[in-house]
Design an enzyme around this catalytic site. Sequence first.
Site, PDB file in Angstrom:
ATOM      1  N   LYS A  17       0.840  -1.215   0.000  1.00 18.50           N
ATOM      2  CA  LYS A  17       0.000   0.000   0.000  1.00 18.50           C
ATOM      3  C   LYS A  17       0.873   1.263   0.000  1.00 18.50           C
ATOM      4  CE  LYS A  17      -2.144  -1.068   3.838  1.00 18.50           C
ATOM      5  NZ  LYS A  17      -1.474  -2.356   4.121  1.00 18.50           N
ATOM      6  N   ARG A  91     -10.280   0.182   8.028  1.00 20.76           N
ATOM      7  CA  ARG A  91      -9.820  -1.192   8.223  1.00 20.76           C
ATOM      8  C   ARG A  91     -10.969  -2.104   8.650  1.00 20.76           C
ATOM      9  NH1 ARG A  91      -4.462  -0.372   8.096  1.00 20.76           N
ATOM     10  NH2 ARG A  91      -3.105  -1.721   9.239  1.00 20.76           N
ATOM     11  N   ARG A 125      12.092  -5.047   5.306  1.00 15.98           N
ATOM     12  CA  ARG A 125      11.638  -3.644   5.327  1.00 15.98           C
ATOM     13  C   ARG A 125      12.371  -2.822   6.391  1.00 15.98           C
ATOM     14  NH1 ARG A 125       5.505  -1.946   5.663  1.00 15.98           N
ATOM     15  NH2 ARG A 125       5.462  -3.395   7.411  1.00 15.98           N
ATOM     16  N   ARG A 158      10.254  -1.798  12.055  1.00 18.03           N
ATOM     17  CA  ARG A 158       9.070  -1.571  12.877  1.00 18.03           C
ATOM     18  C   ARG A 158       8.903  -2.700  13.884  1.00 18.03           C
ATOM     19  NH1 ARG A 158       4.447  -0.165   8.553  1.00 18.03           N
ATOM     20  NH2 ARG A 158       3.280  -1.534   9.962  1.00 18.03           N
ATOM     21  N   ARG A 169      -1.167  -9.828  12.372  1.00 19.34           N
ATOM     22  CA  ARG A 169      -1.737  -8.745  11.551  1.00 19.34           C
ATOM     23  C   ARG A 169      -2.435  -9.307  10.312  1.00 19.34           C
ATOM     24  NH1 ARG A 169       3.512  -5.650  10.635  1.00 19.34           N
ATOM     25  NH2 ARG A 169       2.365  -4.324   9.205  1.00 19.34           N
TER      26      ARG A 169
HETATM   27  P1  G5P Z   1      -0.019   0.216   8.874  1.00 21.51           P
HETATM   28  O1  G5P Z   1       1.172   1.036   9.048  1.00 21.51           O
HETATM   29  O2  G5P Z   1      -1.129   0.672   8.006  1.00 21.51           O
HETATM   30  P2  G5P Z   1      -0.155  -2.281   7.502  1.00 21.51           P
HETATM   31  O3  G5P Z   1      -0.024  -3.482   8.349  1.00 21.51           O
HETATM   32  O4  G5P Z   1      -1.482  -2.065   6.925  1.00 21.51           O
HETATM   33  O5  G5P Z   1       0.482  -1.189   8.429  1.00 21.51           O
HETATM   34  P3  G5P Z   1       2.176  -2.002   6.094  1.00 21.51           P
HETATM   35  O6  G5P Z   1       2.878  -2.998   6.971  1.00 21.51           O
HETATM   36  O7  G5P Z   1       2.510  -0.559   6.253  1.00 21.51           O
HETATM   37  O8  G5P Z   1       0.678  -2.228   6.216  1.00 21.51           O
HETATM   38  P4  G5P Z   1       2.145  -1.775   3.206  1.00 21.51           P
HETATM   39  O9  G5P Z   1       2.126  -0.298   3.328  1.00 21.51           O
HETATM   40  O10 G5P Z   1       0.980  -2.461   2.561  1.00 21.51           O
HETATM   41  O11 G5P Z   1       2.434  -2.493   4.590  1.00 21.51           O
HETATM   42  O12 G5P Z   1       3.435  -2.265   2.414  1.00 21.51           O
HETATM   43  P5  G5P Z   1       4.780  -1.480   1.988  1.00 21.51           P
HETATM   44  O13 G5P Z   1       5.407  -0.840   3.175  1.00 21.51           O
HETATM   45  O14 G5P Z   1       4.537  -0.685   0.758  1.00 21.51           O
HETATM   46  O15 G5P Z   1       5.672  -2.754   1.543  1.00 21.51           O
HETATM   47  C1  G5P Z   1       6.180  -3.638   2.518  1.00 21.51           C
HETATM   48  C2  G5P Z   1       7.707  -3.842   2.265  1.00 21.51           C
HETATM   49  O16 G5P Z   1       7.851  -4.576   1.058  1.00 21.51           O
HETATM   50  C3  G5P Z   1       8.515  -2.535   2.068  1.00 21.51           C
HETATM   51  O17 G5P Z   1       9.817  -2.722   2.600  1.00 21.51           O
HETATM   52  C4  G5P Z   1       8.581  -2.368   0.542  1.00 21.51           C
HETATM   53  O18 G5P Z   1       9.747  -1.630   0.130  1.00 21.51           O
HETATM   54  C5  G5P Z   1       8.645  -3.835   0.128  1.00 21.51           C
HETATM   55  N1  G5P Z   1       8.056  -4.129  -1.182  1.00 21.51           N
HETATM   56  C6  G5P Z   1       6.994  -3.538  -1.803  1.00 21.51           C
HETATM   57  N2  G5P Z   1       6.751  -4.117  -2.996  1.00 21.51           N
HETATM   58  C7  G5P Z   1       7.668  -5.125  -3.119  1.00 21.51           C
HETATM   59  C8  G5P Z   1       7.918  -6.100  -4.123  1.00 21.51           C
HETATM   60  O19 G5P Z   1       7.262  -6.160  -5.158  1.00 21.51           O
HETATM   61  N3  G5P Z   1       8.927  -6.980  -3.875  1.00 21.51           N
HETATM   62  C9  G5P Z   1       9.696  -6.946  -2.729  1.00 21.51           C
HETATM   63  N4  G5P Z   1      10.685  -7.844  -2.547  1.00 21.51           N
HETATM   64  N5  G5P Z   1       9.482  -6.028  -1.761  1.00 21.51           N
HETATM   65  C10 G5P Z   1       8.478  -5.140  -1.938  1.00 21.51           C
HETATM   66  O20 G5P Z   1      -0.678  -0.135  10.287  1.00 21.51           O
HETATM   67  C11 G5P Z   1       0.109  -0.539  11.368  1.00 21.51           C
HETATM   68  C12 G5P Z   1      -0.750  -0.752  12.599  1.00 21.51           C
HETATM   69  O21 G5P Z   1      -1.394   0.476  12.933  1.00 21.51           O
HETATM   70  C13 G5P Z   1      -2.716   0.233  13.422  1.00 21.51           C
HETATM   71  C14 G5P Z   1      -2.850  -1.284  13.555  1.00 21.51           C
HETATM   72  O22 G5P Z   1      -2.381  -1.645  14.832  1.00 21.51           O
HETATM   73  C15 G5P Z   1      -1.886  -1.769  12.457  1.00 21.51           C
HETATM   74  O23 G5P Z   1      -1.437  -3.101  12.672  1.00 21.51           O
HETATM   75  N6  G5P Z   1      -3.694   0.787  12.471  1.00 21.51           N
HETATM   76  C16 G5P Z   1      -5.017   0.743  12.626  1.00 21.51           C
HETATM   77  N7  G5P Z   1      -5.792   0.191  13.581  1.00 21.51           N
HETATM   78  C17 G5P Z   1      -7.128   0.299  13.406  1.00 21.51           C
HETATM   79  N8  G5P Z   1      -7.702   0.892  12.351  1.00 21.51           N
HETATM   80  C18 G5P Z   1      -6.962   1.461  11.365  1.00 21.51           C
HETATM   81  N9  G5P Z   1      -7.562   2.053  10.310  1.00 21.51           N
HETATM   82  C19 G5P Z   1      -5.557   1.394  11.478  1.00 21.51           C
HETATM   83  N10 G5P Z   1      -4.538   1.820  10.706  1.00 21.51           N
HETATM   84  C20 G5P Z   1      -3.406   1.454  11.315  1.00 21.51           C
HETATM   85 MG    MG Z   2       2.193   1.039   5.006  1.00 19.02          MG
END
Ligand code: G5P
Ligand code: MG
Length: 220
Positions: A17, A91, A125, A158, A169
């Site tokens: 995302k 979410r 990451r 993180r 998660r």
């Molecule tokens: P967050 O911060 O919203 P998540 O769990 O939804 O966290 P996250 O972990 O931030 O999502 P993302 O943004 O979907 O993941 O993914 P990203 O960061 O772009 O990519 C992940 C990694 O893979 C990076 O290092 C990137 O460089 C790499 N990557 C990307 N594409 C590729 C690829 O093609 N290949 C490879 N090898 N690597 C790749 O939420 C965190 C917490 O906050 C709370 C909750 O506790 C949640 O767990 N929270 C909420 N709680 C309730 N309601 C809500 N609305 C909430 N929002 C947050």
């Molecule tokens: Mg994110």
Amino acid sequence: MSKLFRMVILGAPGSGKGTISSRIVRDFGLKHLSSGDLLRAQILKKTEIGLAAQSYMKSGQLVPDDVMVKLISTELSGLNSSPWLLDGFPRTRPQAEALHNNQKLDLVLSLEVPDDVIVDRIKGRWTHLASGRIYHTEFNPPKVPGKDDVTGEPLVQREDDKPESVRHRLEVYATNTKPLKKFYEDLGILQVFHGTESNEIWPRVHKYMQGHIPAKSGPF
Ligand code: G5P
Ligand code: MG
């Protein structure tokens, strides 16, 4: 038309995302609000919301709906005249309903990446907590290992990227995602993208979005 454009990006933890959002921001000029980045900023500042959210986040639980709705509504009210992209919110179905009662969305994208690909990629990451900039040891390495490209400050892993937290998660996401997607499906604004690589998903997202909002550049 682009002025009031409003969209949401859904997807499991680590589905890309943040990665896809930063490309949408670059090519379509939307303001990006990541709920996770907002919460991490509150934790860094030790605010009341940050202190309340910290233990939920650390263990991979969702922060309560009322806290999230208040936080995001406040942020969105400051963006009244800009097109925006929400990442990580809503979410849950109650969050989606609360948002819908205040703001009408144009588009909801859902990134569908298999769990085993996610578990593997999250290990690499690294994050600059203050800005939310994300790196990956192989996919998107920083220019200097362990340092943010813009500020030179240290990158961190993180707390919720530990394997046991990631698995939790993913389970929490799976439980909530069906009713959430159904809500947007019924509104006729959901578009799903399946894939295992962000670089392969991105050109399809870019092409699809051009049917809704003019691109300023890309896809790169
Ligand atoms: P967050 O911060 O919203 P998540 O769990 O939804 O966290 P996250 O972990 O931030 O999502 P993302 O943004 O979907 O993941 O993914 P990203 O960061 O772009 O990519 C992940 C990694 O893979 C990076 O290092 C990137 O460089 C790499 N990557 C990307 N594409 C590729 C690829 O093609 N290949 C490879 N090898 N690597 C790749 O939420 C965190 C917490 O906050 C709370 C909750 O506790 C949640 O767990 N929270 C909420 N709680 C309730 N309601 C809500 N609305 C909430 N929002 C947050
Ligand atoms: Mg994110």
